[in-house]
Design a protein around this motif. Structure first.
Motif, mmCIF file in Angstrom:
data_model
loop_
_atom_site.group_PDB
_atom_site.id
_atom_site.type_symbol
_atom_site.label_atom_id
_atom_site.label_comp_id
_atom_site.label_asym_id
_atom_site.label_seq_id
_atom_site.Cartn_x
_atom_site.Cartn_y
_atom_site.Cartn_z
ATOM 1 N N PHE A 9 134.155 81.050 44.188
ATOM 2 C CA PHE A 9 132.766 82.596 44.811
ATOM 3 C C PHE A 9 132.776 81.578 45.889
ATOM 4 C CE2 PHE A 9 131.680 82.047 39.908
ATOM 5 C CZ PHE A 9 132.021 83.349 39.961
ATOM 6 N N ASP A 10 132.201 82.843 46.903
ATOM 7 C CA ASP A 10 131.531 81.883 48.261
ATOM 8 C C ASP A 10 130.858 81.538 48.455
ATOM 9 O OD1 ASP A 10 133.753 84.265 50.216
ATOM 10 O OD2 ASP A 10 132.870 85.770 48.625
ATOM 11 N N TYR A 11 129.416 81.833 47.359
ATOM 12 C CA TYR A 11 128.477 80.947 47.421
ATOM 13 C C TYR A 11 128.232 80.676 45.528
ATOM 14 C CZ TYR A 11 128.044 82.972 52.043
ATOM 15 O OH TYR A 11 128.441 83.429 53.320
ATOM 16 N N ILE A 12 127.356 79.608 45.998
ATOM 17 C CA ILE A 12 126.966 78.588 44.488
ATOM 18 C C ILE A 12 125.797 78.730 44.653
ATOM 19 C CG2 ILE A 12 127.257 77.371 42.697
ATOM 20 C CD1 ILE A 12 130.823 77.682 42.579
ATOM 21 N N PHE A 13 125.159 78.781 43.885
ATOM 22 C CA PHE A 13 123.439 78.274 43.838
ATOM 23 C C PHE A 13 123.220 77.235 42.788
ATOM 24 C CE2 PHE A 13 122.931 81.784 47.087
ATOM 25 C CZ PHE A 13 121.969 81.100 47.769
ATOM 26 N N THR A 14 122.496 76.694 42.797
ATOM 27 C CA THR A 14 123.123 75.278 41.375
ATOM 28 C C THR A 14 121.416 75.342 41.610
ATOM 29 O OG1 THR A 14 123.401 73.665 42.740
ATOM 30 C CG2 THR A 14 124.759 74.209 42.235
ATOM 31 N N GLY A 15 120.541 75.910 40.366
ATOM 32 C CA GLY A 15 119.197 75.910 40.005
ATOM 33 C C GLY A 15 119.058 77.361 41.214
ATOM 34 N N THR A 16 117.361 77.669 40.401
ATOM 35 C CA THR A 16 117.291 79.172 40.545
ATOM 36 C C THR A 16 116.185 79.372 40.309
ATOM 37 O OG1 THR A 16 117.397 79.844 38.422
ATOM 38 C CG2 THR A 16 119.575 80.540 39.352
ATOM 39 N N GLY A 17 115.228 78.718 41.230
ATOM 40 C CA GLY A 17 113.695 78.193 41.480
ATOM 41 C C GLY A 17 113.717 79.214 42.526
ATOM 42 N N LEU A 18 112.394 78.938 43.567
ATOM 43 C CA LEU A 18 112.053 79.582 43.760
ATOM 44 C C LEU A 18 112.477 80.239 45.518
ATOM 45 C CD1 LEU A 18 109.367 81.231 44.885
ATOM 46 C CD2 LEU A 18 108.867 79.135 46.009
ATOM 47 N N ALA A 19 113.435 79.217 45.779
ATOM 48 C CA ALA A 19 114.259 78.862 47.149
ATOM 49 C C ALA A 19 115.400 79.829 47.174
ATOM 50 C CB ALA A 19 114.669 77.653 47.543
ATOM 51 N N SER A 20 115.961 79.432 45.777
ATOM 52 C CA SER A 20 117.500 80.366 45.261
ATOM 53 C C SER A 20 117.500 81.572 45.431
ATOM 54 C CB SER A 20 117.983 80.030 44.552
ATOM 55 O OG SER A 20 118.522 78.070 44.361
ATOM 56 N N LEU A 21 116.349 82.318 44.083
ATOM 57 C CA LEU A 21 116.279 83.704 44.428
ATOM 58 C C LEU A 21 115.790 84.022 45.944
ATOM 59 C CD1 LEU A 21 114.720 83.371 40.862
ATOM 60 C CD2 LEU A 21 116.955 83.733 41.428
ATOM 61 N N MET A 22 114.385 83.126 46.397
ATOM 62 C CA MET A 22 114.389 84.046 47.213
ATOM 63 C C MET A 22 115.966 84.129 48.456
ATOM 64 S SD MET A 22 111.072 82.313 49.281
ATOM 65 C CE MET A 22 109.920 83.228 48.831
ATOM 66 N N THR A 23 116.326 83.132 48.369
ATOM 67 C CA THR A 23 117.517 83.714 49.691
ATOM 68 C C THR A 23 118.154 84.908 48.972
ATOM 69 O OG1 THR A 23 117.346 81.158 49.671
ATOM 70 C CG2 THR A 23 119.702 81.684 50.724
ATOM 71 N N VAL A 24 118.827 84.424 47.939
ATOM 72 C CA VAL A 24 119.389 85.577 46.947
ATOM 73 C C VAL A 24 119.200 87.022 47.135
ATOM 74 C CG1 VAL A 24 120.743 86.200 45.271
ATOM 75 C CG2 VAL A 24 120.942 83.867 45.621
ATOM 76 N N TYR A 25 118.068 87.378 46.993
ATOM 77 C CA TYR A 25 116.795 88.452 47.515
ATOM 78 C C TYR A 25 117.571 89.319 48.614
ATOM 79 C CZ TYR A 25 113.460 92.116 47.565
ATOM 80 O OH TYR A 25 112.757 93.220 47.475
#
Length: 385
Positions: A9-25
């Motif tokens: 993948f181009d990007y992987i997010f490990t953990g989907t807390g507030l910061a990860s979900l905000m960033t992806v959104y």
């Protein structure tokens, strides 16, 4: 499985807390990442209501559709005074955790370039050309990794930077009596017995007989759960509620430290959220800081030849937070007097602007000089030595 068969993948997010979900959104909203493959990994499916986020803001934000309540007024209290704070031009807003998760995942589901997998991350290994990620089920690689899995040991196994916790237990209650002011949040009520700590009640009312009531401490050690709950019982009785139903409970412990987590960022791995030091160290507030940081990050990733290691920068506010934490770590009983001196005479809008890290030096001084001077002078002396 050989290396050529490992999904990349181009990007992987490990953990989907507030910061990860905000960033992806915000990556989705920007429209600049539709050609990038994105993987989110978390052992938690994010289908439970596990927290409540609050923040102050001027006007509307992109999160307006999921804000469940806004207040224009706040109460600050201790044993000596009550002050009703007019928050304008700010409003105090509440978002329920599950509403946030559903909102973001509904948007994610519309985009085929983004994948969420309910897997536990077990290994992260950065190589020269990519990052390897292992889970309890599979293996993946990516160009860049954003990690929001908090490692307590990084902060707690060192002595240079104080580490406190914002720890709390909250009850969503429905009372028989009408004991709450639905139009006013209780921001901090220090009238509870301090017992040598910084202890206060925090109340988010949604009607005259429904509210989230939290017993909160800024201190080093957590308490037995029954102690938090006993204090909530006492407080409800003090408000005039003898009969009530507990609709839901929540609890948490948020690290408060100026430990420089960002020093662990590398060429291809960026620590974000609490794991990256994004929690406001002096208050434990997470939502607003993460909102700002994620906007900065999405813009940063659009630059050519970005270097993840250079994303975070230390500011004067980091230093202010360090002084306060130094005081509370050594003299935890001073919390009530420090916050009381700030809110008894201070301009609420200026205090919120200061906590949002948007004030200039003159405005900083207007806020700081409201606080007891001797503890801060001593802390300043210690920090510089």
């Amino acid at each position: 499985m050989n290396s050529s068969q490992i999904p990349h993948f181009d990007y992987i997010f490990t953990g989907t807390g507030l910061a990860s979900l905000m960033t992806v959104y915000k990556m989705i909203v920007s429209g600049k990442f539709s050609d990038k493959s994105i993987l989110l990994l978390d052992q938690d499916s994010k289908k439970a209501n596990d927290r409540t986020w609050c923040f102050w803001e001027k006007g509307d934000s992109i999160w307006n559709p999921i804000i469940s309540k806004k207040w224009d007024s706040a109460l600050f209290a201790n044993t000596n005074f009550n002050r009703h704070l007019e928050l304008k031009p700010y409003q105090y807003s509440k978002i329920i955790g599950l509403d946030f998760y559903n909102f973001v995942f509904e948007e994610i589901s519309k985009h085929s370039n983004i994948t969420f997998l309910n897997e536990k991350v077990t290994d992260i290994n950065e190589l020269e050309t990519h990052v390897f990620v292992g889970t309890d089920e599979n293996r993946y690689t990516c160009n860049y990794l954003f990690n929001s899995i908090y490692t307590r040991a990084f902060a707690e196994r060192q002595n240079k930077y104080p580490v406190l916790q914002q720890h709390f237990v909250g009850w969503f209650v429905k009372t028989k009596e009408e004991v709450f002011n639905a139009e006013e949040v209780t921001f901090m009520d220090f009238s509870v017995e301090q017992k040598g700590n910084t202890r206060f009640m925090y109340v988010l009312p949604t009607s005259k007989n429904e509210a989230l009531v939290e017993y909160t401490l800024f201190s080093e050690k957590l308490l037995p759960k029954e102690e938090y709950e006993k204090e909530i019982e006492i407080y409800l009785k003090k408000l005039g509620s003898e009969q009530y139903e507990i609709l839901e409970k929540e609890e948490g412990s948020i690290p408060m430290t100026c430990y420089p987590f960002w020093e662990k960022n590398t060429k291809r791995v960026l620590n974000i959220g609490t794991a990256g030091g994004w929690t406001k160290a002096s208050t434990g507030y997470t939502f607003k800081n993460s909102d700002k940081k994620t906007s900065e990050l999405v813009e940063f990733l659009q630059n050519e030849n970005f270097q993840l290691k250079s994303f975070n920068k230390k500011s004067k506010f980091w230093f202010y937070d360090l002084l306060l934490l130094d005081i509370l770590y050594r003299h935890n009983e001073l919390g009530s007097s420090i916050f009381s001196s700030l809110f008894e005479r201070g301009n609420p809008a200026l205090i919120f602007k200061f906590l949002d890290e948007e004030t200039n030096l003159i405005e900083d001084l207007k806020v700081i000089l409201k606080c007891p001077k001797m503890p801060f002078l001593k802390a300043l002396f210690r920090v510089f030595l």
